[in-house]
Design an enzyme around this catalytic site. Structure first.
Site, PDB file in Angstrom:
ATOM      1  N   THR A 161       0.856  -1.190   0.000  1.00 46.66           N
ATOM      2  CA  THR A 161       0.000   0.000   0.000  1.00 46.66           C
ATOM      3  C   THR A 161       0.887   1.233   0.000  1.00 46.66           C
ATOM      4  O   THR A 161       1.679   1.432   0.925  1.00 46.66           O
ATOM      5  CB  THR A 161      -0.889   0.005   1.255  1.00 46.66           C
ATOM      6  OG1 THR A 161      -1.667  -1.190   1.239  1.00 46.66           O
ATOM      7  CG2 THR A 161      -1.809   1.206   1.260  1.00 46.66           C
ATOM      8  N   GLU A 189      -5.836  -9.641   7.127  1.00 45.63           N
ATOM      9  CA  GLU A 189      -5.025 -10.658   7.805  1.00 45.63           C
ATOM     10  C   GLU A 189      -5.951 -11.671   8.451  1.00 45.63           C
ATOM     11  O   GLU A 189      -6.985 -11.351   9.000  1.00 45.63           O
ATOM     12  CB  GLU A 189      -4.104  -9.996   8.831  1.00 45.63           C
ATOM     13  CG  GLU A 189      -2.999  -9.219   8.139  1.00 45.63           C
ATOM     14  CD  GLU A 189      -1.987  -8.646   9.105  1.00 45.63           C
ATOM     15  OE1 GLU A 189      -1.847  -9.214  10.202  1.00 45.63           O
ATOM     16  OE2 GLU A 189      -1.365  -7.633   8.773  1.00 45.63           O
ATOM     17  N   ASN A 199      -9.376   1.753   2.324  1.00 52.48           N
ATOM     18  CA  ASN A 199      -9.073   1.566   3.747  1.00 52.48           C
ATOM     19  C   ASN A 199      -9.602   2.728   4.575  1.00 52.48           C
ATOM     20  O   ASN A 199     -10.094   2.540   5.685  1.00 52.48           O
ATOM     21  CB  ASN A 199      -7.562   1.405   3.948  1.00 52.48           C
ATOM     22  CG  ASN A 199      -7.137  -0.038   3.749  1.00 52.48           C
ATOM     23  OD1 ASN A 199      -7.960  -0.894   3.425  1.00 52.48           O
ATOM     24  ND2 ASN A 199      -5.864  -0.318   3.952  1.00 52.48           N
ATOM     25  N   LEU A 226     -19.259  -2.731  10.927  1.00 53.94           N
ATOM     26  CA  LEU A 226     -20.046  -1.891  11.832  1.00 53.94           C
ATOM     27  C   LEU A 226     -20.003  -2.482  13.237  1.00 53.94           C
ATOM     28  O   LEU A 226     -20.948  -2.337  14.001  1.00 53.94           O
ATOM     29  CB  LEU A 226     -21.511  -1.825  11.357  1.00 53.94           C
ATOM     30  CG  LEU A 226     -21.863  -0.768  10.299  1.00 53.94           C
ATOM     31  CD1 LEU A 226     -23.348  -0.801  10.005  1.00 53.94           C
ATOM     32  CD2 LEU A 226     -21.444   0.635  10.740  1.00 53.94           C
ATOM     33  N   CYS A 269      -2.267  -1.788   8.790  1.00 53.43           N
ATOM     34  CA  CYS A 269      -2.812  -1.112   7.609  1.00 53.43           C
ATOM     35  C   CYS A 269      -3.558   0.166   7.946  1.00 53.43           C
ATOM     36  O   CYS A 269      -3.087   1.259   7.664  1.00 53.43           O
ATOM     37  CB  CYS A 269      -3.726  -2.070   6.862  1.00 53.43           C
ATOM     38  SG  CYS A 269      -2.869  -3.537   6.359  1.00 53.43           S
ATOM     39  N   LYS A 318      -6.637  -8.270  16.019  1.00 57.59           N
ATOM     40  CA  LYS A 318      -7.985  -8.789  15.763  1.00 57.59           C
ATOM     41  C   LYS A 318      -7.902 -10.292  15.817  1.00 57.59           C
ATOM     42  O   LYS A 318      -6.809 -10.875  15.832  1.00 57.59           O
ATOM     43  CB  LYS A 318      -8.494  -8.336  14.397  1.00 57.59           C
ATOM     44  CG  LYS A 318      -7.719  -8.936  13.241  1.00 57.59           C
ATOM     45  CD  LYS A 318      -8.402  -8.671  11.917  1.00 57.59           C
ATOM     46  CE  LYS A 318      -7.678  -9.390  10.807  1.00 57.59           C
ATOM     47  NZ  LYS A 318      -8.346  -9.283   9.518  1.00 57.59           N
ATOM     48  N   ARG A 336       0.883  -5.674  15.471  1.00 54.01           N
ATOM     49  CA  ARG A 336       1.228  -4.306  15.089  1.00 54.01           C
ATOM     50  C   ARG A 336       0.031  -3.383  15.323  1.00 54.01           C
ATOM     51  O   ARG A 336      -1.078  -3.686  14.912  1.00 54.01           O
ATOM     52  CB  ARG A 336       1.675  -4.260  13.614  1.00 54.01           C
ATOM     53  CG  ARG A 336       3.046  -4.878  13.386  1.00 54.01           C
ATOM     54  CD  ARG A 336       3.445  -4.888  11.928  1.00 54.01           C
ATOM     55  NE  ARG A 336       2.669  -5.849  11.163  1.00 54.01           N
ATOM     56  CZ  ARG A 336       2.956  -6.144   9.876  1.00 54.01           C
ATOM     57  NH1 ARG A 336       3.958  -5.536   9.266  1.00 54.01           N
ATOM     58  NH2 ARG A 336       2.226  -7.027   9.223  1.00 54.01           N
TER      59      ARG A 336
HETATM   60  C1  UDX Z   1       3.100  -4.264   5.051  1.00 55.94           C
HETATM   61  C2  UDX Z   1       1.734  -3.732   5.385  1.00 55.94           C
HETATM   62  O1  UDX Z   1       1.091  -4.641   6.281  1.00 55.94           O
HETATM   63  C3  UDX Z   1       0.896  -3.646   4.157  1.00 55.94           C
HETATM   64  O2  UDX Z   1      -0.274  -2.891   4.440  1.00 55.94           O
HETATM   65  C4  UDX Z   1       1.624  -2.910   3.088  1.00 55.94           C
HETATM   66  O3  UDX Z   1       0.795  -2.965   1.935  1.00 55.94           O
HETATM   67  C5  UDX Z   1       2.954  -3.577   2.846  1.00 55.94           C
HETATM   68  O4  UDX Z   1       3.711  -3.546   4.045  1.00 55.94           O
HETATM   69  P1  UDX Z   1       3.503  -6.691   5.386  1.00 55.94           P
HETATM   70  O5  UDX Z   1       3.626  -7.877   4.514  1.00 55.94           O
HETATM   71  O6  UDX Z   1       2.650  -6.745   6.607  1.00 55.94           O
HETATM   72  O7  UDX Z   1       2.959  -5.542   4.527  1.00 55.94           O
HETATM   73  O8  UDX Z   1       4.971  -6.184   5.771  1.00 55.94           O
HETATM   74  P2  UDX Z   1       5.980  -7.079   6.585  1.00 55.94           P
HETATM   75  O9  UDX Z   1       5.250  -8.181   7.239  1.00 55.94           O
HETATM   76  O10 UDX Z   1       6.776  -6.105   7.358  1.00 55.94           O
HETATM   77  O11 UDX Z   1       6.855  -7.735   5.425  1.00 55.94           O
HETATM   78  C6  UDX Z   1       7.768  -6.967   4.693  1.00 55.94           C
HETATM   79  C7  UDX Z   1       8.870  -7.935   4.256  1.00 55.94           C
HETATM   80  O12 UDX Z   1       9.729  -7.277   3.343  1.00 55.94           O
HETATM   81  C8  UDX Z   1       9.713  -8.399   5.433  1.00 55.94           C
HETATM   82  O13 UDX Z   1       9.809  -9.803   5.406  1.00 55.94           O
HETATM   83  C9  UDX Z   1      11.078  -7.748   5.177  1.00 55.94           C
HETATM   84  O14 UDX Z   1      12.152  -8.558   5.591  1.00 55.94           O
HETATM   85  C10 UDX Z   1      11.059  -7.615   3.665  1.00 55.94           C
HETATM   86  N1  UDX Z   1      11.920  -6.547   3.153  1.00 55.94           N
HETATM   87  C11 UDX Z   1      11.851  -5.305   3.696  1.00 55.94           C
HETATM   88  C12 UDX Z   1      12.791  -6.846   2.088  1.00 55.94           C
HETATM   89  O15 UDX Z   1      12.838  -7.972   1.613  1.00 55.94           O
HETATM   90  N2  UDX Z   1      13.573  -5.868   1.597  1.00 55.94           N
HETATM   91  C13 UDX Z   1      13.558  -4.598   2.123  1.00 55.94           C
HETATM   92  O16 UDX Z   1      14.306  -3.738   1.647  1.00 55.94           O
HETATM   93  C14 UDX Z   1      12.665  -4.315   3.198  1.00 55.94           C
HETATM   94  C1  UDX Z   2      -7.503  -4.176   6.322  1.00 51.40           C
HETATM   95  C2  UDX Z   2      -8.491  -4.131   5.165  1.00 51.40           C
HETATM   96  O1  UDX Z   2      -9.699  -4.776   5.549  1.00 51.40           O
HETATM   97  C3  UDX Z   2      -7.905  -4.852   3.966  1.00 51.40           C
HETATM   98  O2  UDX Z   2      -8.783  -4.737   2.870  1.00 51.40           O
HETATM   99  C4  UDX Z   2      -6.579  -4.197   3.616  1.00 51.40           C
HETATM  100  O3  UDX Z   2      -5.978  -4.863   2.537  1.00 51.40           O
HETATM  101  C5  UDX Z   2      -5.639  -4.260   4.799  1.00 51.40           C
HETATM  102  O4  UDX Z   2      -6.251  -3.626   5.934  1.00 51.40           O
HETATM  103  P1  UDX Z   2      -6.723  -5.866   8.168  1.00 51.40           P
HETATM  104  O5  UDX Z   2      -6.048  -4.652   8.715  1.00 51.40           O
HETATM  105  O6  UDX Z   2      -5.978  -7.112   8.021  1.00 51.40           O
HETATM  106  O7  UDX Z   2      -7.342  -5.518   6.698  1.00 51.40           O
HETATM  107  O8  UDX Z   2      -7.950  -6.211   9.137  1.00 51.40           O
HETATM  108  P2  UDX Z   2      -9.483  -5.822   9.165  1.00 51.40           P
HETATM  109  O9  UDX Z   2     -10.243  -7.056   9.217  1.00 51.40           O
HETATM  110  O10 UDX Z   2      -9.808  -4.800   8.153  1.00 51.40           O
HETATM  111  O11 UDX Z   2      -9.606  -5.112  10.619  1.00 51.40           O
HETATM  112  C6  UDX Z   2      -8.870  -3.924  10.819  1.00 51.40           C
HETATM  113  C7  UDX Z   2      -9.125  -3.485  12.254  1.00 51.40           C
HETATM  114  O12 UDX Z   2     -10.470  -3.022  12.389  1.00 51.40           O
HETATM  115  C8  UDX Z   2      -8.946  -4.590  13.281  1.00 51.40           C
HETATM  116  O13 UDX Z   2      -8.338  -4.043  14.436  1.00 51.40           O
HETATM  117  C9  UDX Z   2     -10.378  -5.014  13.589  1.00 51.40           C
HETATM  118  O14 UDX Z   2     -10.506  -5.557  14.901  1.00 51.40           O
HETATM  119  C10 UDX Z   2     -11.103  -3.688  13.469  1.00 51.40           C
HETATM  120  N1  UDX Z   2     -12.519  -3.815  13.136  1.00 51.40           N
HETATM  121  C11 UDX Z   2     -12.888  -4.384  11.961  1.00 51.40           C
HETATM  122  C12 UDX Z   2     -13.467  -3.294  14.011  1.00 51.40           C
HETATM  123  O15 UDX Z   2     -13.124  -2.782  15.077  1.00 51.40           O
HETATM  124  N2  UDX Z   2     -14.778  -3.370  13.683  1.00 51.40           N
HETATM  125  C13 UDX Z   2     -15.193  -3.941  12.512  1.00 51.40           C
HETATM  126  O16 UDX Z   2     -16.392  -4.006  12.273  1.00 51.40           O
HETATM  127  C14 UDX Z   2     -14.220  -4.477  11.623  1.00 51.40           C
END
Ligand code: UDX
Ligand code: UDX
Length: 476
Positions: A120, A154, A229, A271, A281, A341, A348
């Protein structure tokens, strides 16, 4: 098609496994050699339903793992960037990882390729990626930069990938758009779903049989992700605000949600009031969206309100715990849930972690349990004052009250008689509205939840044996 996915985290690893599931030849890249080693050994570093099966099915066949980014780029037609884009202290997205990976990719452009933002990222990032790649010598006519934002939640990321509401692709040339169309063809023409028993993940009910693709420009695709989002988070802060009003006037937010959610224009998903949203995110994406809007001349004050309502929701919940317990110092509190959640091990920006830290600061003794996040939580929580247990009932044992902070489904199916007998006092503060207040009253609990009236037990509070023994010196 030969695809590289750079970044093997929550986003990248799921994307790599699902691209392999579609039949592509995929290399999952990461600069964390230890993580790559574990993946090569068959370990699964994150908690995602269906991911272990997909990795086992495709490892060393359609899916390999490597730290050699340049080598993978040279042999790929599409390179997806899925590295972290954490929030900086100023609130904008830290794109330094995206930049360093883009520069490394530039060195491997030996024939036409597309470089795709899966992470993102704010609008204009695709322009920046192109600029830095040209500066690092990538031939201008041998690559295009595209945007293909992920909408993965997630805990349900694999299902969200294979059965998406829509696929969004952002490209600025027809050639690039066509490569993206080919990558997702098994989903958009429905052929993946017609593979019968070879389909790894069963279709959700009323699945239409093929996925919809929305092909647009890179800028529109980047905005779609942030706006999506931001709107979802706005729904959550809105219903949390309404829940707070319900508490003040004695209304029931679950009934209010039913009343507004049944309007098809509103819908009843996202909701659920609670302790506020968390995760890697929403918090960072809203700050990044507000920041890039401000940089481009628009003050997105609505998002400022969404963010402040969300932050206040955690403080408000802490006040609710005080209302239930009076003084907190020295109180033993059982906490169910540490992840942001249910269904994930990710902590995070977890509201649960923040609330636990506040309770520890108040001098509480915390007995915590989370089905998947215990280990990650231990890394960020102080060693004193908190113990993590392997079951809900072990955490509840001898506690003065039970606090529910994460909506794991197992927390909604507790044996309430056993909980009542195990707690020292029958007090439950439910940050996720997992129980019906009337039911809790019949089980003899003092039950506090979000947006609904507090309930007193429908029957006399029988002191647990421990208190009786303490008072009378004997067990009845
Ligand atoms: C995160 C956010 O959750 C998501 O919303 C966003 O779209 C992308 O960044 P996520 O997969 O959760 O995605 O990130 P993370 O779990 O931190 O994974 C990133 C990976 O990239 C790690 O495994 C890290 O080691 C790797 N990385 C980071 C590289 O390989 N090269 C780099 O230079 C930096
Ligand atoms: C979110 C978006 O849903 C997904 O489309 C995007 O790609 C990444 O970010 P994620 O962050 O994994 O996904 O979890 P999500 O299920 O969206 O919940 C986000 C947070 O909102 C959580 O802390 C959850 O507990 C909270 N939540 C969600 C509420 O408090 N109430 C709700 O009704 C729904």
């Amino acid at each position: 098609m030969r695809i590289s996915v750079v970044g093997s985290g929550y986003v990248g690893l799921v994307a790599a496994a699902c691209f392999a599931e579609l039949g592509h030849d995929v290399v999952s890249i990461d600069n964390d050699a230890e993580k790559i080693g574990r993946l090569q050994q068959g370990e699964v570093p994150i908690h995602e339903q269906h991911l272990p099966e997909l990795l086992a099915r495709h490892r060393n066949k359609k899916l390999t793992f490597s730290t050699d980014l340049a080598g993978a780029v040279r042999q790929s037609t599409a390179i997806f960037i899925a590295v972290g884009t954490p929030a900086t202290n100023e609130g904008d997205a830290d794109l330094s990882y995206v930049e360093s990976v883009s520069r490394a990719i530039a060195l491997g452009i030996n024939d036409y390729k597309i470089v795709v933002e899966k992470s993102t990222v704010p609008v204009f990032t695709s322009n920046w990626i192109r600029k830095v790649m040209l500066l690092d010598g990538a031939p201008a006519d041998l690559f295009d930069v595209a945007s293909n934002p992920e909408f993965l939640r997630e805990g349900t990321a694999v299902v969200d990938f294979l059965y998406p509401d829509r696929i969004v692709t952002g490209a600025d040339t027809a050639r690039c758009a066509d490569v993206l169309r080919q990558i997702y063809l098994p989903l958009t023409d429905g052929s993946y779903y017609r593979r019968g028993d070879r389909v790894a993940v069963p279709a959700p009910k009323n699945w239409p049989g093929a996925a919809r693709i929305i092909a647009t420009t890179t800028k529109s695709a980047e905005i779609i992700k942030h706006a999506s989002n931001a709107f979802l988070a706005t729904k959550i802060s809105f219903i949390n605000a309404v829940a707070n009003i319900c508490e003040s006037v004695g209304a029931d937010v679950k009934e209010v949600c039913e009343g507004i959610g049944s309007d098809s224009r509103i819908g009843n998903r996202f909701l659920s009031p609670g302790v506020g949203y968390g995760g890697s995110c929403f918090p960072k994406d809203l700050k990044a969206f507000r920041h890039v809007a401000r940089e481009n001349g628009y003050d997105f004050t609505l998002l400022s309100s969404v963010i402040s309502i969300n932050e206040e929701q955690r403080a408000r919940f802490l006040r609710k715990v005080r209302t239930a317990l009076w003084t907190l110092k020295g109180k033993k509190i059982a906490v169910l849930g540490l992840a942001f959640k249910g269904g994930t091990d990710d902590i995070r920006e977890s509201p649960a972690i923040e609330i636990v830290k506040s309770l520890l600061k108040e001098g509480c003794e915390i007995r915590a349990y989370d089905p998947a996040a215990n280990d990650r939580a231990r890394e960020v929580l102080p060693s004193q004052g908190i113990s993590c247990y392997e079951s809900a009932y072990d955490a509840i044992k001898g506690a003065d009250a039970l606090v529910i902070l994460t909506d794991w489904s197992e927390f909604a199916e507790l044996d309430l008689d056993r909980v009542r007998a195990t707690l020292t006092y029958p007090i439950v503060v439910d940050g996720r509205n997992l129980y019906d207040p009337a039911v809790m009253a019949t089980y003899g609990f003092l039950y506090y939840s979000v947006g609904r009236p507090d309930v007193q037990p429908a029957r006399r509070i029988e002191k647990s044996e421990k208190i009786t023994a303490a008072v009378t010196g004997k067990v009845e």
